[in-house]
Write a protein that holds these residues in place. Structure first.
Motif: not given
Length: 826
Positions: A204-205, A398-406
């Protein structure tokens, strides 16, 4: 939780599609809009007009014509024109076609809906599938359509004949062309097994925030299943149009036939038979199995809310399974300015009402849009749902996912406006310290002001009662800036009338973060109202004033050492486990006679458990603890206290069992019914200070006017202080509140009918010496009305005492009180 939505709306998706047009469908003979007309393009896009006849088509691929159809009217195909984005379509009635469809004896839609209801069990995925699992990608934005906003800079002549310019709309349009006002994304895993649906948030972001506002993630915009008996939109429940009793509440109309994924469907419009509000929409019903292939749900009022459910057909299982959802809120009809958290959002009202119309502001075009896409579906495969009592689980990572996750999970790449939103809002949030303001707001709601590593307790500053006089104090508790695993809390206070200091000091250590479990010890030297029932698990809400103690004179001093554990380890419960030793000194003329000995002061050592159970509520597990996100009733609270004989200091052997249950029902018309039942039983050698007085709130004065004080929330307004005492009692309160009535623009009282009754009994009356009192063996009854929030939170209430304990003088049975409801504007 709705105020979190408004918070971000005040503080502050459709993506910019390449091909977009909109329009309106009308009846050619009378120019009236046609609700829920079918519109579909040559490229396969299928939509319908809304309740006002308006429609919007968005496509990533060009299309050169679209068709509009409506049952009983001649189908029309329109060729699109270059540089034209709005189309007004007038359909001509075709009575021949209409006569072919209508069955003389019965509305054909009723027969279709009856079969749909009868086939619910066979078409509901949660009934037909043993397990399923899928991932979901969701975006939520608060934004506006730039094309709707007039960017003209207006000239204003003030009362002093000076000329000013109003560039508000111009600036707003410039902003909204570049970015959204708010934006959040999430990726979730949904699992179903044995009647349990659980959502686990994998990522989540939230634009502008390093740590998301968890309350927004737990906010329920629309129901998960279309087959639930109660359908939910924006945390408000409505009877479903396919509930077993739906035919009594809704009327239905066959609109048209269409197809999705090659399957023929009926389009059924539904609407409440009563004209007052409620749910309205269109159901797409499979002609073969009567399953729901698409559903459009809408509510119109102060807010215009639309929820759309789309499904994919699973040939092997022969059911329609959810594939996409969308949810949209726009401003509806209201003639008031709605003030929220110090800001003001103006809602445009209907022009046929008696209020002064105004020019639309840029903010009137703001809307909220949420879109969800399902993918990676697996069905009837072995799965394990961990912590199934938790409806929503947010993983710490979940609150610190990198760009490649998104980039991996986004269904469409972000457009320029969405990408700009993240960078701009992150910058604005840092500059304006948005996260700090949110933290302050959260704590202020609970009665605290953060001051570095300490949260100052606003409830300790000032109060008044008839024993201490003015009570002036200071208190607080340490926060995460001090330590995440250790907390210190305490307060000190001074009474101007009794001339004594009181204080408390405690320390606790974290046992479990996810279960909010703490182990602690505390010492207190303070005073308390006699015979008052306190459930230790109850959290005291923030009040500007506490009305009941104002005229209480009978207190006792207690010096208390306690060790305790607070935990939410047991699913859907929170509990306090405590061992305490206490020295009691009544501050009034009293002696307790037991075993041939008279006690004016005495000691107790007790063990206690206080537990609240909310079996019907939904809970969210966040990295910082567990939160009740959907409160459902009834709720149950249980407390058991038992003295520990021959342990440290203990003069008596006794026990207490206390229980209460709360029920609340909200109605679509704004009315609300609440029921409170409470009972207690004290046994053994127990002094008057620890028996029951059932919250009296009336003072002994000669006239009605002299007895006017502030009303309590659940207290007996006609019962005099120290009039009754019980060792066992049962108490029932019924309240029914009606929606607020507008008398004048700023005077909108809410009318509440209240009825209370109690029964009690006192064992060993001869043990208590000093006070003159009665028992409740014959019962106690009072009823009255509350006229709350007449002006700026102030109201007036009146109650009448009747039944076996009615007093001889008529006026002594009447209580008139002032009520006050503090509104933060949420």
């Amino acid at each position: 939780m709705k105020y979190w939505y408004w918070f971000i709306l005040v503080c502050s998706l459709t993506a910019n599609a390449q091909f977009q047009l909109n329009g309106i469908v009308k009846d050619a003979s009378n120019n009236k809009p046609l609700s829920f007309a079918s519109i579909y393009t040559s490229t396969g896009i299928n939509t319908i007009s809304d309740v006002d006849g308006k429609f919007n088509i968005v496509s990533l691929h060009p299309f050169y014509e679209f068709t509009v159809s409506y049952i009983g009217y001649t189908k029309t195909t329109i060729t699109t024109q270059k540089d034209k984005s709005f189309y007004s379509i007038a359909l001509i009635q075709n009575t021949h076609t209409l006569n072919e469809v209508i069955i003389p004896n019965e509305n054909p839609a009723l027969g279709i809906i009856r079969k749909t209801i009868a086939q619910k069990e066979q078409n509901n995925p949660q009934k037909q599938l043993n397990t399923f699992e899928f991932k979901l990608y969701n975006t939520l934005v608060i934004t506006a359509n730039p094309d709707s906003i007039n960017s003209k800079i207006d000239t204003i002549i003030t009362s002093k004949n000076t000329i000013k310019t109003d560039s508000t709309n111009y600036k707003f349009k410039k902003t909204i062309q570049k970015q959204h006002l708010f934006q959040t994304e999430k990726v979730s895993l949904f699992q179903y097994k044995e009647g349990v649906v659980k959502e686990t948030i994998l990522g989540t972001k939230m634009a502008g925030l390093k740590q998301p506002i968890y309350e927004i993630l737990g906010f329920k915009l629309q129901s998960f299943s279309i087959y639930d008996s109660n359908y939910e939109l924006f945390e408000t429940k409505y009877n479903s149009p396919i509930d077993n009793n739906a035919l009594k509440e809704y009327k239905y109309q066959l609109l048209d036939s269409t197809n999705i994924q090659g399957r023929e469907l009926y389009m059924i419009h539904f609407k409440r038979k009563k004209k007052i509000g409620g749910l309205e929409g269109v159901l797409y019903v499979d002609k073969s199995n009567y399953g729901i292939a698409k559903a459009i749900m809408r509510v119109r009022g102060v807010l215009d809310i639309t929820g759309i459910h789309e499904f994919n057909y699973l040939p092997k299982e022969k059911i329609w399974f959810p594939s996409n959802k969308s949810f949209k809120i726009v401003k509806g009809n209201n003639d008031d300015d709605v003030k929220l958290l110090g800001g003001s959002i103006q809602f445009e009202g209907n022009t046929d009402k008696n209020f002064k119309s105004r020019k639309k502001q840029a903010s009137d075009f703001i809307y909220l849009l949420s879109k969800s896409t399902h993918f990676d579906l697996t069905i009837n495969q072995p799965i394990q749902i961990k912590k199934s009592a938790i409806a929503l689980d947010i993983k710490k990572e979940a609150i610190n996912r990198p760009d490649d996750f998104w980039n991996r999970y986004r269904k469409d790449s972000l457009d320029n406006r969405s990408r700009k939103t993240y960078s701009v809002l992150d910058s604005i949030a840092k500059k304006n310290q948005i996260e700090l303001k949110i933290t302050v707001g959260r704590r202020l709601i609970n009665g605290f002001i953060p001051a570095g590593p300490i949260d100052i307790d606003l409830r300790k500053f000032f109060s008044f009662n008839n024993y201490e006089g003015f009570r002036i104090g200071l208190g607080g508790i340490t926060n995460d800036h001090f330590s995440k695993t250790i907390k210190l809390e305490g307060y000190t206070a001074y009474g101007t009338k009794d001339g004594n200091f009181k204080y408390n000091l405690g320390i606790g250590t974290l046992l479990g973060e996810t279960t909010n479990s703490w182990l602690g010890i505390a010492y207190t030297d303070d005073v308390r109202e006699i015979a008052s029932t306190i459930f230790s698990i109850d959290k005291r809400g923030f009040k500007i004033y506490d009305p009941r103690p104002l005229n209480i004179s009978t207190f006792y001093n207690y010096k208390n050492w306690k060790a305790f554990i607070e935990t939410k380890l047991i699913p859907k419960t929170e509990s306090v486990w405590e061992i305490a030793t206490t020295t009691i000194a009544p501050r009034f003329d009293y002696a307790f006679l037991v075993n041939g000995k008279s006690y004016s002061n005495y000691s107790m050592t007790t063990a206690m458990v206080s537990l609240r159970w909310n079996p019907f509520s939904d809970y969210m597990q966040t990295p910082s603890g567990r939160v009740e996100v959907e409160k459902r009733f009834p709720k149950f609270t249980f407390q058991f206290t038992k003295s520990i004989p021959h342990f440290i200091q203990n003069d008596f052997d006794f026990g207490k069992i206390d229980f209460k249950t709360e029920y609340e029902k909200q109605y679509l018309n704004g009315n609300r019914t609440t029921i409170l039942f409470q009972t207690g039983y004290a046994f053994g050698q127990i002094p008057l200070t620890h028996l029951y007085s059932i919250s009296p709130n009336n003072i002994t004065k000669e006239t009605i006017l002299q007895r006017i004080t502030f009303a309590g929330k659940n207290s007996f307004e006609t019962m005099y202080y120290n009039e009754f005492f019980s060792s066992e009692y049962a108490y029932l309160q019924f309240k029914h509140g009606f929606h607020r009535i507008t008398l004048f623009k700023k005077i909108k009282p809410s009318f509440v009918f209240v009825s209370r009754m109690a029964w009690g009994n006192l064992e060993h009356n001869e043990r208590h010496s000093g006070l003159v009192y009665k028992t409740l063996n014959k019962g106690y009854f009072e009823s009255g009305v509350e006229l709350n929030q007449i002006y700026k939170g102030l109201g007036l209430v009146g109650f009448y005492r009747y039944g076996p304990n009615q007093l001889l003088k008529f006026e002594d049975n009447i209580a008139i009180k002032i009520s006050y409801i503090f509104d933060l504007g949420f």
